[in-house]
Design a protein around this motif. Structure first.
Motif, PDB file in Angstrom:
ATOM      1  N   LEU B  45     -12.054   5.579  -2.892  1.00 33.39           N
ATOM      2  CA  LEU B  45     -10.764   5.032  -3.315  1.00 33.39           C
ATOM      3  C   LEU B  45      -9.636   5.771  -2.601  1.00 33.39           C
ATOM      4  O   LEU B  45      -9.745   6.952  -2.316  1.00 33.39           O
ATOM      5  N   VAL B  46      -8.588   5.037  -2.327  1.00 34.46           N
ATOM      6  CA  VAL B  46      -7.432   5.650  -1.678  1.00 34.46           C
ATOM      7  C   VAL B  46      -6.512   6.214  -2.754  1.00 34.46           C
ATOM      8  O   VAL B  46      -6.159   5.541  -3.711  1.00 34.46           O
ATOM      9  N   TYR B  47      -6.195   7.492  -2.580  1.00 44.19           N
ATOM     10  CA  TYR B  47      -5.332   8.172  -3.544  1.00 44.19           C
ATOM     11  C   TYR B  47      -3.950   8.386  -2.949  1.00 44.19           C
ATOM     12  O   TYR B  47      -3.773   8.350  -1.747  1.00 44.19           O
ATOM     13  N   ALA B  48      -2.985   8.654  -3.843  1.00 43.21           N
ATOM     14  CA  ALA B  48      -1.675   9.159  -3.455  1.00 43.21           C
ATOM     15  C   ALA B  48      -0.989   8.301  -2.392  1.00 43.21           C
ATOM     16  O   ALA B  48      -0.624   8.776  -1.327  1.00 43.21           O
ATOM     17  N   PRO B 139      -8.358  -3.901   1.264  1.00 41.07           N
ATOM     18  CA  PRO B 139      -7.256  -3.513   2.148  1.00 41.07           C
ATOM     19  C   PRO B 139      -5.996  -3.048   1.430  1.00 41.07           C
ATOM     20  O   PRO B 139      -5.193  -2.338   2.009  1.00 41.07           O
ATOM     21  N   LEU B 140      -5.808  -3.486   0.177  1.00 37.15           N
ATOM     22  CA  LEU B 140      -4.596  -3.049  -0.509  1.00 37.15           C
ATOM     23  C   LEU B 140      -4.794  -2.912  -2.005  1.00 37.15           C
ATOM     24  O   LEU B 140      -5.806  -3.319  -2.550  1.00 37.15           O
ATOM     25  N   SER B 141      -3.807  -2.281  -2.621  1.00 35.62           N
ATOM     26  CA  SER B 141      -3.834  -2.099  -4.067  1.00 35.62           C
ATOM     27  C   SER B 141      -2.892  -3.104  -4.699  1.00 35.62           C
ATOM     28  O   SER B 141      -1.875  -3.474  -4.117  1.00 35.62           O
ATOM     29  N   LEU B 142      -3.250  -3.543  -5.901  1.00 28.95           N
ATOM     30  CA  LEU B 142      -2.425  -4.519  -6.611  1.00 28.95           C
ATOM     31  C   LEU B 142      -2.276  -4.093  -8.068  1.00 28.95           C
ATOM     32  O   LEU B 142      -3.253  -3.767  -8.735  1.00 28.95           O
ATOM     33  N   SER B 143      -1.030  -4.088  -8.538  1.00 29.38           N
ATOM     34  CA  SER B 143      -0.764  -3.819  -9.948  1.00 29.38           C
ATOM     35  C   SER B 143       0.183  -4.878 -10.483  1.00 29.38           C
ATOM     36  O   SER B 143       0.899  -5.521  -9.717  1.00 29.38           O
ATOM     37  N   ALA B 177       0.498  -2.811  -2.485  1.00 30.73           N
ATOM     38  CA  ALA B 177       0.777  -1.644  -1.651  1.00 30.73           C
ATOM     39  C   ALA B 177      -0.399  -1.317  -0.762  1.00 30.73           C
ATOM     40  O   ALA B 177      -1.542  -1.632  -1.075  1.00 30.73           O
ATOM     41  N   ARG B 178      -0.092  -0.706   0.345  1.00 32.80           N
ATOM     42  CA  ARG B 178      -1.146  -0.232   1.242  1.00 32.80           C
ATOM     43  C   ARG B 178      -0.731   1.106   1.838  1.00 32.80           C
ATOM     44  O   ARG B 178       0.393   1.276   2.307  1.00 32.80           O
ATOM     45  N   LYS B 179      -1.686   2.049   1.792  1.00 36.34           N
ATOM     46  CA  LYS B 179      -1.482   3.341   2.455  1.00 36.34           C
ATOM     47  C   LYS B 179      -2.057   3.163   3.853  1.00 36.34           C
ATOM     48  O   LYS B 179      -3.283   3.082   4.015  1.00 36.34           O
TER      49      LYS B 179
END
Lengths: 188, 300
Positions: B45-48, B139-143, B177-179
């Motif tokens: 998982l991608v953090y921060a 590829p990205l996070s969604l909230s 969002a995407r880091k």
């Protein structure tokens, strides 16, 4: 004469290859690696149960590796900072040890007993390598092999910086404990 | 003849054995750990993606970790073009005090109170997707974010029939969002703000907006953040501007300090999305800060 030379070569070959067959390698993929540091304001500890290691009983060669991201902390933010700010685990994903058990001849992993081992080699953390030497213990009972070791590292040796604002929360010295059950590696 | 057969057989056998010895010793020179074979790539998982749960005013993709209470104090001073007489705005301050709490690792709730129009706000933020690499790639996070606000300042026209519902505002927001790298993250926040009461018929009760935000890390503990909220045309009073903010994050252990310049006075969605009046070009800009301090209430 020809026959004797042939026989000698043959025996030699059998001996050498026989030695290879006796050479026993042991491994774990569930090694426990934990660390603990005590500072005036905060004790920090974390544990990983996914360390992997291979030990070659024939020559005492030993290797360890553990993923930095596999360390679990009790505080979520501590874990994030550990990865982001100190260990930079995206850049340096693993800590590794490559070395030898110097007194391997005195250890018989097939015979029950408790053995003290002298381990030396190179420990790589945060992309920096340093030679270390420590003691370890092998406990062999009913075919099970448990290895343990406790040693200390200095963060400064591995280029891990502690900013002055948190110097009361993070100790300069960290105690690392290792525990693993070695199993026979059947590679064929 | 017989001898030669024997001999060649022996020769073949020797070569075979030699070969196996060579291959074994070659393997030994390699990594011992390679004998364990390739370990299956695990989902990482991608953090921060951002340092804290706000970019500046906008909610960031970050949730408060489970069992962690994040105490937040935010200030926006007066406008910079107030000049030296007001010490460039420092004489006035609008503030919000609030707490965010992580109920689970995917659910955060928050409460706050702003001095601006004596407004109370509450929100829920749910994490639906998390950016990841390895076995499962995302590829990205969604909230999703849903918030409401109650303006408790006395009604401006007390002689009129005033209803409690006129004090209510609702905000719904998707957060994508995407880091992209260790140092660079981007976020898009499509937003709807619903206002139960608006001043004129020309103003819409529902305001559609698109928030954009990003961060650029300067060092391990500092970053530059910016956000812009685009309002679709003909929804709000003509003097309302799109919110733009630029800031600087400093993280020190359990604290995150965010210092910034913004043309929004309010620190909650209904305010900074649909009521920002400051014009950057005229220096109608506020200096402000958010301070976040986390307390771990429940340990894992």
């Amino acid at each position: 004469m020809m026959m004797i030379i042939k026989k000698m070569i043959f025996i030699l070959l059998v001996l050498v290859s026989g030695n290879q067959l006796v050479a026993q390698k042991y491994f774990t993929k569930k090694g426990e690696v934990s660390f603990f540091s005590h500072a005036p304001m905060e004790d920090i500890k974390a544990v990983s149960n996914t360390g992997s290691s291979v030990l070659d009983a024939a020559n005492g060669k030993l290797q360890w590796a553990v993923l930095i991201k596999s360390f679990a902390f009790t505080k979520a933010l501590m874990q994030e900072h550990f990865n982001e700010n100190y260990m930079e685990s995206t850049q340096f994903p693993k800590a590794k040890f490559t070395g030898t058990i110097d007194n391997m001849t005195a250890i018989d992993l097939k015979k029950d007993g408790e053995y003290n081992a002298q381990v030396s080699g190179v420990l790589e953390i945060h992309g920096k390598e340093k030679k270390i030497a420590t003691n370890a213990k092998f406990l062999v009972a009913k075919g099970k092999i448990i290895a343990t070791s406790v040693f200390k590292v200095y963060l400064a040796d591995y280029g891990i910086e502690i900013p002055s604002v948190v110097k009361d929360k993070i100790a300069k010295e960290v105690e690392i404990s290792i525990k693993s059950n070695y199993e026979l590696l059947d590679k064929m | 003849m017989n001898y030669w057969i024997k001999c060649s057989r022996f020769f073949c056998l020797s070569i075979l054995m030699m070969g196996s010895i060579i291959s074994v010793s070659a393997q030994e020179e390699d990594d011992l750990l390679s004998l364990l074979g390739d370990t299956e790539p695990e989902t990482e998982l991608v953090y921060a993606t951002f340092k804290t749960s706000r970019i500046i005013n906008l909610q960031s993709i970050e949730n408060t970790a489970a069992g962690v209470l994040d105490f937040k104090i935010a200030h926006r001073f007066g406008v910079l073009n107030g000049g030296f007489y007001d010490l460039f705005g420092l004489d006035q301050a609008s503030m919000r005090i609030g707490v965010d709490y992580g109920l689970t690792r995917w659910l955060t709730i928050g409460l706050g109170r702003s001095s601006f129009e004596k407004t109370y706000d509450g929100f829920t933020k749910i994490k639906l997707l998390r950016q990841s690499t390895g076995k499962k790639k995302m590829p990205l996070s969604l909230s999703l974010f849903a918030g409401s606000a109650i303006k408790t300042v006395a009604f401006s026209e007390p002689e009129r029939d005033n209803y409690f519902s006129s004090r209510m505002y609702y905000t719904y927001q998707g957060i994508l969002a995407r880091k992209f790298s260790e140092g660079f993250s981007l976020q898009l926040s499509p937003t709807v703000v619903h206002r139960n009461l608006v001043k004129t018929k020309a103003e819409k009760n529902d305001v559609y907006a698109l928030g954009m935000g990003g961060r650029l890390k300067l060092s391990k503990r500092t970053s530059i953040n910016a956000e812009y909220i685009y309002l679709a045309p003909n929804q709000v009073a003509p003097d309302i501007k799109n919110s733009f903010s630029i800031g600087f994050d400093i993280e020190t252990g359990g604290h995150v300090f965010q210092l910034h310049f913004t043309n929004s006075t309010s620190m909650i969605e209904k305010g900074f999305v649909s009521e920002s009046v400051g014009n950057w070009l005229d220096g109608d800009v506020h200096f402000g800060f958010n301070v976040s301090r986390v307390f771990t209430l429940k340990k894992k």
